[in-house]
Write an enzyme that holds these catalytic residues in place. Sequence first.
Site, mmCIF file in Angstrom:
data_model
loop_
_atom_site.group_PDB
_atom_site.id
_atom_site.type_symbol
_atom_site.label_atom_id
_atom_site.label_comp_id
_atom_site.label_asym_id
_atom_site.label_seq_id
_atom_site.Cartn_x
_atom_site.Cartn_y
_atom_site.Cartn_z
ATOM 1 C CD GLU A 71 -2.633 1.146 2.663
ATOM 2 O OE1 GLU A 71 -3.770 1.650 2.656
ATOM 3 O OE2 GLU A 71 -2.133 0.625 3.681
ATOM 4 C CE LYS A 146 -7.788 0.581 3.613
ATOM 5 N NZ LYS A 146 -6.698 1.359 4.236
ATOM 6 C CB CYS A 188 -4.035 -1.753 4.600
ATOM 7 S SG CYS A 188 -3.159 -1.343 6.129
#
Length: 313
Positions: A71, A146, A188
């Site tokens: 990321e 995300k 993440c």
Amino acid sequence: MTGGGRRLGSAVGVAAWRCIRNMSAAQAPPRPLIAVCQMTSTSNKEKNLSTCSQLIREAASRSACMVFLPEACDYIGSNTEETLSLAEPLDGDLMQRYADLARECGVWLSLGGFHEKGASWDRDRRISNAHVILDDTGHVVSVYRKTHLFDVDLQSGVSLKESSFTIPGAELVAPVSTPAGKVGLAVCYDLRFPEMSLALSREGAEILTYPSAFTVTTGLAHWEVLLRSRAIENQCYVVAAAQTGAHNQRRTSFGHAMVVDPWGVVIAQCQDGVGLCYAEINLPYLHRVRQEMPVRCHRRADLYGDVTRETPG
């Protein structure tokens, strides 16, 4: 003589077994090799690209078929304004340079978190945290934005509000067929939501990816146990490229990029600092694990809604 004959027969049998085993190994197709990166991004995009380029070229020289970057591999800003000012669209110059690198090195790339200017950038100046897959010809084959944004305020002093400048993704994307296997995309903080990984594995994912920039506080407590949990419950490989070290005066990442196999064993892990770890993806082993313990067949999706509250008689 009889006893000696038995020993000779046993020795011949062992030799024959080894010969057959070696022949089988020689006939088996080579297992795909992946490379997982660990780096320390800053606000210097050129320096970050140079680091990524070195890591990708090194992985290509080792015959890796796919390279996983963490990321924020493009940059990590020191504040919100800087983060927004450095963002680019996916058809911008920086993505084109990554595409050129993929094509030149002949590898697939997972860009684990690219700061993408949002569709209404001119109006609201918000970005998406985009996980982009490039094939070995440099074409974008999949983009996941995300969905779970990192808004936390911990007593340890960690305080982040990703939603203040980031647009949450609206959907999961189907696993991508790559030379390493079918790859499910996440980023993440998505790691903390097992429902997402279960959805991706139901759609055929063999490899779950969690490119990350975990904080030191949460990394020490949860990083490895979460990655191993996602691998075990989905019987998938889990690949987690990672940011590490101090990005600026305000932010430091945990590191420990790793690969976990479908049995939950950590089979590769980076040490401190910038670097790579490598792992072979053994899909026959994955399918054997799933066959021997058919968790998917045993799931009772019909029961996993609201729990029934029985009224005492």
